[in-house]
Write a protein that holds these residues in place. Structure first.
Motif, PDB file in Angstrom:
ATOM      1  N   MET A   1       0.839  -1.089   0.128  1.00  0.00           N
ATOM      2  CA  MET A   1       0.061   0.075   0.077  1.00  0.00           C
ATOM      3  C   MET A   1       0.922   1.437  -0.236  1.00  0.00           C
ATOM      4  O   MET A   1       1.618   1.484   0.581  1.00  0.00           O
ATOM      5  N   ASN A   2       0.612   2.276  -0.970  1.00  0.00           N
ATOM      6  CA  ASN A   2       1.086   4.020  -1.070  1.00  0.00           C
ATOM      7  C   ASN A   2       0.728   4.369   0.655  1.00  0.00           C
ATOM      8  O   ASN A   2      -0.443   4.068   1.090  1.00  0.00           O
ATOM      9  N   LYS A   3       1.120   5.117   0.708  1.00  0.00           N
ATOM     10  CA  LYS A   3       1.512   6.436   1.945  1.00  0.00           C
ATOM     11  C   LYS A   3      -0.165   6.720   1.700  1.00  0.00           C
ATOM     12  O   LYS A   3      -0.138   6.734   3.513  1.00  0.00           O
ATOM     13  N   GLU A   4      -1.125   6.969   0.742  1.00  0.00           N
ATOM     14  CA  GLU A   4      -2.550   8.027   0.968  1.00  0.00           C
ATOM     15  C   GLU A   4      -2.994   6.018   1.530  1.00  0.00           C
ATOM     16  O   GLU A   4      -4.297   6.386   2.101  1.00  0.00           O
ATOM     17  N   GLU A   5      -2.812   5.484   0.387  1.00  0.00           N
ATOM     18  CA  GLU A   5      -3.910   4.498   1.708  1.00  0.00           C
ATOM     19  C   GLU A   5      -3.269   3.990   2.943  1.00  0.00           C
ATOM     20  O   GLU A   5      -4.640   3.786   3.469  1.00  0.00           O
ATOM     21  N   LEU A   6      -2.121   4.108   3.921  1.00  0.00           N
ATOM     22  CA  LEU A   6      -1.794   3.525   5.008  1.00  0.00           C
ATOM     23  C   LEU A   6      -2.926   4.566   5.485  1.00  0.00           C
ATOM     24  O   LEU A   6      -3.009   4.976   6.633  1.00  0.00           O
ATOM     25  N   VAL A   7      -2.265   5.865   5.159  1.00  0.00           N
ATOM     26  CA  VAL A   7      -2.829   6.743   6.372  1.00  0.00           C
ATOM     27  C   VAL A   7      -4.743   6.720   5.977  1.00  0.00           C
ATOM     28  O   VAL A   7      -5.091   7.032   7.099  1.00  0.00           O
ATOM     29  N   SER A   8      -4.765   6.657   5.216  1.00  0.00           N
ATOM     30  CA  SER A   8      -6.433   6.125   4.724  1.00  0.00           C
ATOM     31  C   SER A   8      -6.940   5.096   6.101  1.00  0.00           C
ATOM     32  O   SER A   8      -7.987   5.450   6.877  1.00  0.00           O
ATOM     33  N   LEU A   9      -6.021   4.029   5.923  1.00  0.00           N
ATOM     34  CA  LEU A   9      -6.526   3.143   6.765  1.00  0.00           C
ATOM     35  C   LEU A   9      -6.613   3.653   8.344  1.00  0.00           C
ATOM     36  O   LEU A   9      -8.031   3.604   9.579  1.00  0.00           O
ATOM     37  N   TYR A  10      -5.481   4.652   9.029  1.00  0.00           N
ATOM     38  CA  TYR A  10      -5.835   5.132  10.089  1.00  0.00           C
ATOM     39  C   TYR A  10      -6.862   6.486  10.702  1.00  0.00           C
ATOM     40  O   TYR A  10      -7.937   5.752  11.045  1.00  0.00           O
ATOM     41  N   ARG A  11      -7.644   6.873   9.477  1.00  0.00           N
ATOM     42  CA  ARG A  11      -8.564   7.890   9.550  1.00  0.00           C
ATOM     43  C   ARG A  11      -9.886   6.622   9.389  1.00  0.00           C
ATOM     44  O   ARG A  11     -10.509   7.370   9.896  1.00  0.00           O
ATOM     45  N   GLN A  12      -9.798   5.349   8.793  1.00  0.00           N
ATOM     46  CA  GLN A  12     -11.182   4.888   9.265  1.00  0.00           C
ATOM     47  C   GLN A  12     -11.177   4.175  10.388  1.00  0.00           C
ATOM     48  O   GLN A  12     -12.393   4.731  10.556  1.00  0.00           O
TER      49      GLN A  12
END
Ligand code: TPP
Ligand code: MG
Length: 344
Positions: A1-12
């Protein structure tokens, strides 16, 4: 996963946590009635699992379903309105917390009857094969559900017919207040699949990437005709079984020990910060946006009207098919529902 996808996991995961805390607050204020089963502590499971599926893969889950709804991308405002029982809710306020659904997002609910949804989920998997789609099904349940008859009947059927379904068991180590060692003869749930010669795995349910990887592997296998699998993820819920239950059976020391391995904090520290993928400013921005989203959900639910009384009988029966035959007699749709609460 790229950075955006990983950060999105945190946000969710954060969105689910804040949404659940707000739901508890609104329950205490009597804005929400009926049952309310919160997901605090288990966020990495829904987020990890759904991030490994396609948006058109089918999802069926039990009553602890808000996290799945949010991770599937349902509008937090509509989910909160559903908890309130308002017309603006995901099912027009008719289902409430345990019956959130959105067929346009292949999210088929939200079921209150323990294990009752498993044959439905497997039926969807059969339909996907029958209609020659490559969609797979994720069927979510708790550890306690694996003791019930439908679980065993369903595993047998799914394996016999090699159906594309993943049985995801969220082992939060309790069924209501009953510890797994007291309610199940087999405490490593993944072993139950062995009776049906079904592939099964066990993963850390507090590690969002471990859940993602496990589901991704099983999904690819199921999609390419490899058949069903059972994935047990070991997790823990922070709150009592439901808002109406006491939490006297679980030792307080156990709960605080579990909170030391918090799935959201661990992911932030061990992955996002450790790999220099996020700054503290970004974390603050995300927290602020999540708070705003949940606040907007409450405002939307507060402003949403009660369902109109004359819609009380809507959506109970499927729209009858014109000229449908039942028992040899011709049934006209008008006789099926007379509009005054009586059925012909
Ligand atoms: C058939 C049936 N029996 C009993 C209940 C009452 N009940 C609701 S949740 C629950 C415990 C289920 O525990 P588990 O499957 O571990 O899920 P968790 O709540 O821990 O996520 C019980 C007994 C029910 N809803 N349906
Ligand atoms: Mg449980």
């Amino acid at each position: 996963m790229n950075k955006e996808e990983l950060v999105s996991l945190y946000r969710q995961m954060l969105l689910i946590r804040v949404f659940e805390d707000k739901s508890a607050e609104m329950y205490a204020k009597a804005k929400i009635a009926g049952f309310l089963h919160l997901y605090n502590g288990q966020e990495a499971v829904a987020v990890g699992a759904l991030s490994a599926l396609r948006p058109d893969d089918d999802l069926v889950t039990h009553y602890r379903d808000h996290g799945y709804a949010l991770a599937r991308g349902l509008d937090a405002r509509k989910v909160m309105a559903e908890l309130y029982g308002r017309a603006g809710g995901t099912t027009g306020g008719r289902g409430g917390s345990m019956h959130i659904a959105d067929v346009s997002k292949h999210f088929w609910g939200g079921y209150a009857i323990v294990g009752g949804h498993l044959p439905l989920a497997t039926g969807l998997a059969y339909a996907n094969v029958h209609h020659k789609t490559d969609r797979i099904v994720l069927a979510v349940m708790g550890d306690g559900s694996t003791n019930i008859g439908t679980f065993h009947a369903t595993l047998n059927w799914a394996q016999l017919w090699r159906l594309p379904v993943i049985f995801l068991v969220e082992n939060n180590q309790y069924a209501m207040g009953t510890a797994i060692s007291v309610h199940s003869a087999v405490t490593e749930i993944y072993k139950k699949a062995h009776a049906y010669e079904m592939l099964s795995e066990r993963a850390d349910g507090k590690d969002v990437l471990a859940v993602h990887d496990a589901v991704a592997g099983l999904a690819e296998r199921a999609r390419s005709g490899g058949g069903p699998a059972l994935l047990e993820v070991v997790t823990y819920r922070y709150r009592a079984h439901s808002m109406a239950d006491s939490d006297v059976q679980r030792p307080k020391a156990e709960i605080s020990e579990q909170k030391e391995r918090d799935p959201i904090d661990m992911f932030l520290a061990n992955v996002l910060v450790a790999r220099n993928l996020i700054t503290s400013d970004e974390v603050e921005r995300i927290k602020k946006r999540v708070d705003e989203e949940v606040e907007a959900a409450v405002q939307f639910a507060d402003a949403s009207p009660e369902p109109a009384l004359d819609t009380l009988y809507n959506d109970i029966y499927a729209q009858p098919v014109a000229n449908m035959q039942i028992g040899g007699s011709l049934i006209s749709p008008a006789t099926l529902y007379t509009g005054n609460g009586k059925h012909g």
